[in-house]
Structure formats: structure tokens, C-alpha cells
Design a protein around this motif. Structure first.
Motif, PDB file in Angstrom:
ATOM      1  N   GLY A  21     -27.164 -33.325  -0.090  1.00  0.00           N
ATOM      2  CA  GLY A  21     -27.563 -31.884   0.514  1.00  0.00           C
ATOM      3  C   GLY A  21     -26.401 -32.419   2.047  1.00  0.00           C
ATOM      4  N   VAL A  22     -26.199 -33.917   1.936  1.00  0.00           N
ATOM      5  CA  VAL A  22     -25.459 -33.644   3.368  1.00  0.00           C
ATOM      6  C   VAL A  22     -24.242 -33.096   3.323  1.00  0.00           C
ATOM      7  N   PHE A  23     -23.626 -32.804   2.408  1.00  0.00           N
ATOM      8  CA  PHE A  23     -22.467 -32.443   1.695  1.00  0.00           C
ATOM      9  C   PHE A  23     -22.088 -31.137   1.887  1.00  0.00           C
ATOM     10  N   LEU A  24     -23.097 -30.712   1.225  1.00  0.00           N
ATOM     11  CA  LEU A  24     -23.298 -28.909   1.152  1.00  0.00           C
ATOM     12  C   LEU A  24     -23.344 -28.920   3.027  1.00  0.00           C
ATOM     13  N   LEU A  25     -24.536 -29.495   3.216  1.00  0.00           N
ATOM     14  CA  LEU A  25     -24.533 -29.051   4.805  1.00  0.00           C
ATOM     15  C   LEU A  25     -23.622 -29.061   6.038  1.00  0.00           C
ATOM     16  N   GLY A  26     -22.358 -29.822   5.621  1.00  0.00           N
ATOM     17  CA  GLY A  26     -21.182 -30.432   6.411  1.00  0.00           C
ATOM     18  C   GLY A  26     -20.262 -29.531   5.934  1.00  0.00           C
ATOM     19  N   ALA A  27     -19.427 -29.399   5.032  1.00  0.00           N
ATOM     20  CA  ALA A  27     -19.199 -28.966   4.046  1.00  0.00           C
ATOM     21  C   ALA A  27     -19.466 -27.289   4.506  1.00  0.00           C
ATOM     22  N   SER A  69     -15.584 -39.705   4.051  1.00  0.00           N
ATOM     23  CA  SER A  69     -17.192 -39.002   3.705  1.00  0.00           C
ATOM     24  C   SER A  69     -17.817 -38.371   3.346  1.00  0.00           C
ATOM     25  N   ALA A  70     -17.031 -37.701   3.323  1.00  0.00           N
ATOM     26  CA  ALA A  70     -16.800 -36.357   1.975  1.00  0.00           C
ATOM     27  C   ALA A  70     -17.418 -36.714   0.655  1.00  0.00           C
ATOM     28  N   TYR A  71     -16.510 -37.478   0.696  1.00  0.00           N
ATOM     29  CA  TYR A  71     -16.199 -37.944  -0.835  1.00  0.00           C
ATOM     30  C   TYR A  71     -18.049 -38.929  -1.304  1.00  0.00           C
ATOM     31  N   ASP A  72     -17.839 -39.448   0.284  1.00  0.00           N
ATOM     32  CA  ASP A  72     -19.641 -40.610  -0.192  1.00  0.00           C
ATOM     33  C   ASP A  72     -20.830 -39.494  -0.966  1.00  0.00           C
ATOM     34  N   MET A  73     -20.425 -38.199   0.596  1.00  0.00           N
ATOM     35  CA  MET A  73     -21.819 -37.590   0.556  1.00  0.00           C
ATOM     36  C   MET A  73     -21.573 -36.352  -0.067  1.00  0.00           C
ATOM     37  N   VAL A  74     -20.657 -36.494  -1.455  1.00  0.00           N
ATOM     38  CA  VAL A  74     -21.202 -35.419  -2.682  1.00  0.00           C
ATOM     39  C   VAL A  74     -22.276 -35.889  -3.782  1.00  0.00           C
ATOM     40  N   ASP A  75     -22.334 -37.118  -3.617  1.00  0.00           N
ATOM     41  CA  ASP A  75     -23.291 -37.988  -4.003  1.00  0.00           C
ATOM     42  C   ASP A  75     -24.752 -37.851  -4.091  1.00  0.00           C
ATOM     43  N   PRO A  76     -25.678 -37.150  -5.167  1.00  0.00           N
ATOM     44  CA  PRO A  76     -26.942 -36.214  -4.634  1.00  0.00           C
ATOM     45  C   PRO A  76     -27.512 -37.665  -3.889  1.00  0.00           C
ATOM     46  N   ALA A  77     -27.502 -39.199  -4.498  1.00  0.00           N
ATOM     47  CA  ALA A  77     -28.838 -39.685  -3.622  1.00  0.00           C
ATOM     48  C   ALA A  77     -28.076 -39.867  -1.898  1.00  0.00           C
ATOM     49  N   TYR A  78     -27.340 -39.151  -1.415  1.00  0.00           N
ATOM     50  CA  TYR A  78     -26.846 -39.438  -0.154  1.00  0.00           C
ATOM     51  C   TYR A  78     -27.814 -38.618   0.185  1.00  0.00           C
TER      52      TYR A  78
END
Length: 510
Positions: free
Chosen positions: A463-469, A444-453
Motif C-alpha cells: 500500500g505504501v508503494f501504491l500511495l507514493g507512486a 525505496s520504490a523497490y522495497d515498497m512493492v513488497d506487500p509486507a512493507y
């Protein structure tokens, strides 16, 4: 209250032959039975809402193998449920993951993964549930203009939060009674929808091959579909936070956890099979492969399957599903922080219990108000920002479920050679569940780094990665401050949760 002895004492556990009993925190003990615990567990998942807003997206990824994704996504959840059951038998404390992870891995892991991350995920979920429930409610009343107004939805959502907080404040018995009605409406609506869909016939004939775990188009599709399914099962563990109020605190919560997850699996598979057999997985019209239908499958299929009148009942079921889950979130969070406070890891205010209702008075109001504040802030920033906040919940779920699964193995490592049962239920199965969850977290973390996620990005990072991490990182920073404020808890490690500290008026932690 019945208790069971812990036969062998792992490091940090009670000595052999000593009963593992929850310390008295002022809650109303022995007031919740198995049926009420199962109802709370099922309601916290919001089955009607969860399947409505997730099945379409799973079908977009997996096609007719969406039931296989639901089944595979259930596997790590069931394995984690076994870990929760065994840990609760040894340590029936309403702090659940906080206490268990602290006893297994120490105060830092307990405070962050078992406390902070869980509460972050819950507060974010509460904002989503309140907003969804408000939108459905306004739509049911025919107030289409207000349903499309961000301000009206936010105000209505805040009122829902206030109502859920008031019910939770009055006691878990009232909350359980309300959940019986709300849960029954959800299950009846989903059952009626499924029966009608099968009776009408439609695009596809149901096939056992839809459960084929090898039917996915590559590992990427497989992983994405299963990750989506993790979210729709999350929440059942809220029932364990009322373990100190359950009639048999060491046995019934664990039973309820396994029962509720199995009921969820059956409900989801039945609904998925019915929807796919009726509408198919095409990208046109009612097909579940259509992006227009993905956001709410039951709203799209309700009228043609059951007619406009009963479709309103299905819509009402989704609305109350969100509201009932919201209520359970308030109940669970307030009890988790009660335990953290009682063990000296949070301010004393969180351990306040109402003298009449025997509920965590401050914690209940705190979480209702906090969720309302977070909802208002996220809505003001951006509606898309709120959507990304909801998506990041999956990252937080995988993190704390994974750590808890491994905590079970480590805590009971001295028991694993005693019997085949102990090896499987305390070792192999929880380890497999924990590793699956942490693998899901990594993917999930790997996929969420993508700005298109998701819908937002900052500096080329999703943004999803930034919120989760960011939530986990913020927890690490908060933990540094907590260490200075509550030195005794962090100093004495695994033994710090063995005794209550809230009644000790000496030291800064009290």
C-alpha cells in the motif's frame, strides 16, 4: 533589498549582468532576517518529534551504528542544500523547486516534480503532524480515554490545523515569532535529556566507532537505515519559500538552509549518542533494539532519564514540535502555490494576497482545509492507511530533491568551467546529492512493492508503494488537465516563469 548579479547566463537565465530579482507578488518584502529564516527551517523539520519517532526504528536496523546512519543520511541532504542555495541566488522566487525545475527542464518537470509532488508530500505530512500533536496534547492533559479515541484525536487535530492556518494567515512575522518559542522549547528539552542521559551513565560507553559507515550488516541494512534518516531531515527547504519576504532574498535563504541542516545534524547526533549510551541497543527493557520502544524513544526513556516531571516537558516538546512543523507547512505551501498561480500554472485564486497581512489568503486557507479533509478521509478509511501514507512521504521526498539537485547542474552548466567553486557548488556536489536521492527513490520504490512493507496491500502490492507512486501518477493526470487549462505556461516552456502572468486578464490561464 540587496541582490547579486548572475555572472553568466545559463539557458533560460537572466542575461549576464542582469540582477536576478523576484517579481513582486504582493508579499511583505524585507521582513524576515537570518535568525527567523533559520527558525522556520528548523521548526519545519520538527526535530524533537522526528528524532523521537525515528531513532528507535533506525536502531532496530543499524544497532549501535545508528549515529553513522544519521550522518550518512545527512550527506545527500547537505548536498541538496547547496543546490537550493545556488538556485535561490539566481532565482529568489517563493515558488522555489517549481520555478527552478521549470527553468532547467521545462514546464512539465517543473509542474510535476517541483509543484505537485512537493505539495502532496506536504499535505500528507500535515495530516501526520496534526494527528501526532493532538495525541500528545490529549495525553499531556491526562485524557487517556480521549487520546485513545480516533474521533477525539481527529477533532483535536482539525483544531490544531485551524489554529496553524489562522497564525499563518496573519503573516510570516507572527509565525516566526511563535516559532522562536516553540523551537527553543524543543532544543532545551533535547539538550536537557542528553545531558541527563550522559550524566547517569548506563549500558554503553560512547564510541567514535558508532560513526563508522562500514559497520552495517550488509548493504540492505545500510540502505534501509539511511532511507529512514532522510525523513527526519526533510522540511528545512520550507524556509526558502519565504525568500521573497527575506531581507536579502538572494543570500540569506541559502545561508539559512545550510545553517539549519548543520544544526539538525548536531542535535540528532547528540541525542542519539545520549540515548544509546544510556539504554544500549538490546531488545529487552529500555534497550533501543526493543520494538516496544521504537515508536517513541523519548517517551520510553524520558522518565528513567530525567524523572516524571521533566519527562512531561520532553513530551510537551514533542507535541509542540509537531505543531510548529505544521505551522511552517502551511506557510510554505501557500507561498509555493502563490508562485505557481502568479506564473500562470494554477488558478488565479491562489495568487490572492491579503491587503493587510500580505499573505496568500486563499492558498493558506486552502491548504489548512485540504489537510483537514485528507486527515478525516484517511482516518475513516483506516488508521493503518494513514500510517502507510506517512511512510510514502520518503518516496516523494527523494523524487523531488533528486530532480532539483540535477536541475542545479543543468541550469548552471555554462558556469561550471569558470572556477573551482562553481564546479563544486553548482556541479559536482548537487549532482552527487541528486543522484543519491534518485538512488534512494529507486531503492525505496523497490522495497515498497513488497506487500509486507507497511500495514496495507492491494492485489499483492504494498500500500505504501501504491500511495507514493499513485500520488506521482495522479500528478501526471492532473498535469494533463492543467495543460488544457493553462496553455501559455506549458507552451512557452522555460521562459514561462520569467514574467508574471496573473495580472494578464486575457487568455484562459489568467
Amino acid at each position: 533589498m540587496t541582490t547579486e548579479p548572475v555572472p553568466i547566463a545559463p539557458p533560460g537565465a537572466p542575461p549576464a549582468g542582469v540582477l536576478a530579482t523576484p517579481a513582486d507578488k504582493g508579499l511583505r518584502t524585507g521582513s524576515v532576517g537570518l535568525a527567523a529564516a533559520v527558525a522556520l527551517g528548523l521548526s519545519s523539520v520538527a526535530p524533537a518529534y522526528s528524532i523521537a519517532v525515528t531513532l528507535g526504528f533506525v536502531t532496530l536496523v543499524a544497532g549501535q551504528f545508528a549515529p553513522a546512519a544519521l550522518l550518512l543520511g545527512f550527506v545527500p541532504i547537505l548536498l541538496t542544500a547547496f543546490a537550493f542555495r545556488e538556485l535561490n541566488r539566481a532565482m529568489p522566487d517563493c515558488g522555489t523547486t517549481f520555478v527552478w525545475n521549470t527553468r532547467a527542464f521545462g514546464p512539465f518537470a517543473g509542474w510535476l516534480s517541483g509543484g505537485w509532488v512537493v505539495q502532496c508530500a506536504t499535505v500528507i505530512a500535515m495530516t501526520a503532524l496534526a494527528q501526532v500533536g493532538a495525541g500528545y496534547f490529549l495525553d499531556l492533559l491526562g485524557l487517556d480515554g480521549l487520546a485513545g479515541s480516533s474521533l477525539a484525536v481527529t477533532v483535536t487535530a482539525a483544531l490544531f490545523l485551524a489554529g496553524a492556518t489562522a497564525v499563518a494567515y496573519r503573516g510570516v512575522q507572527l509565525a516566526a515569532a511563535v516559532q522562536y518559542v516553540l523551537l527553543a522549547l524543543q532544543l532545551v528539552a533535547l539538550l536537557g535529556f542528553g545531558i541527563a542521559a550522559f550524566a547517569k551513565g548506563g549500558a554503553l560507553t560512547p564510541q567514535l566507532s558508532w560513526l563508522d559507515p562500514f559497520g552495517f550488516d550488509g548493504f540492505g541494512a545500510f540502505a534501509e537505515a539511511v532511507l529512514l534518516c532522510l525523513y527526519i531531515y526533510w522540511g528545512w527547504d520550507a524556509l526558502i519559500t519565504v525568500n521573497e519576504e527575506t531581507k536579502d532574498s538572494s543570500r540569506i535563504p541559502g545561508q539559512a538552509a545550510v545553517i539549519s541542516t548543520l544544526v539538525l545534524l548536531g542535535t540528532y547526533l547528540f541525542t542519539a549518542y545520549a540515548a544509546i549510551s544510556f539504554a544500549g541497543t538490546g531488545t529487552e527493557g529500555l534497550g533501543l533494539g526493543s520494538e516496544e520502544n521504537a515508536g517513541d524513544v523519548l517517551a520510553a526513556l524520558g522518565p528513567p532519564v530525567v524523572g516524571d516531571a521533566f519527562a512531561k516537558v520532553v513530551q510537551l516538546a514533542v507535541c509542540v514540535s509537531a505543531v510548529s512543523a505544521l505551522l511552517t507547512c502551511v506557510v510554505g505551501s501557500s507561498r509555493a502555490t502563490l508562485s505557481m498561480s502568479a506564473h500562470g500554472a494554477l488558478p488565479k485564486a491562489f495568487s490572492r494576497v491579503h491587503p493587510k497581512y500580505r499573505t496568500p489568503s486563499f492558498g493558506t486557507v486552502f491548504f489548512g482545509a485540504t489537510a483537514a479533509g485528507v486527515l478525516a478521509v484517511l482516518t475513516l478509511l483506516s488508521e493503518n492507511f494513514l500510517g502507510d501514507a506517512i511512510l510514502c512521504i520518503g518516496l516523494l521526498i527523494a523524487f523531488y530533491y533528486g530532480v532539483t539537485g540535477l536541475a542545479c547542474v543543468w541550469f548552471f552548466r555554462g558556469d561550471l568551467r569558470r572556477s573551482t567553486r562553481d564546479l563544486l557548488l553548482k556541479g559536482v556536489l548537487p549532482a552527487a546529492g541528486g543522484l543519491m536521492m534518485l538512488a534512494a527513490f529507486t531503492r525505496s520504490a523497490y522495497d515498497m512493492v513488497d506487500p509486507a512493507y507497511g500495514s496495507t496491500s492491494v492485489g499483492g502490492v504494498g500500500g505504501v508503494f501504491l500511495l507514493g507512486a499513485g500520488s506521482i501518477l495522479a500528478g501526471a493526470v492532473a498535469m494533463i488537465a492543467a495543460r488544457a487549462r493553462f496553455p501559455r505556461f506549458f507552451r512557452y516552456g522555460r521562459t514561462a516563469v520569467a514574467d508574471l502572468t496573473v495580472h494578464d486578464t486575457s487568455g484562459s490561464e489568467s
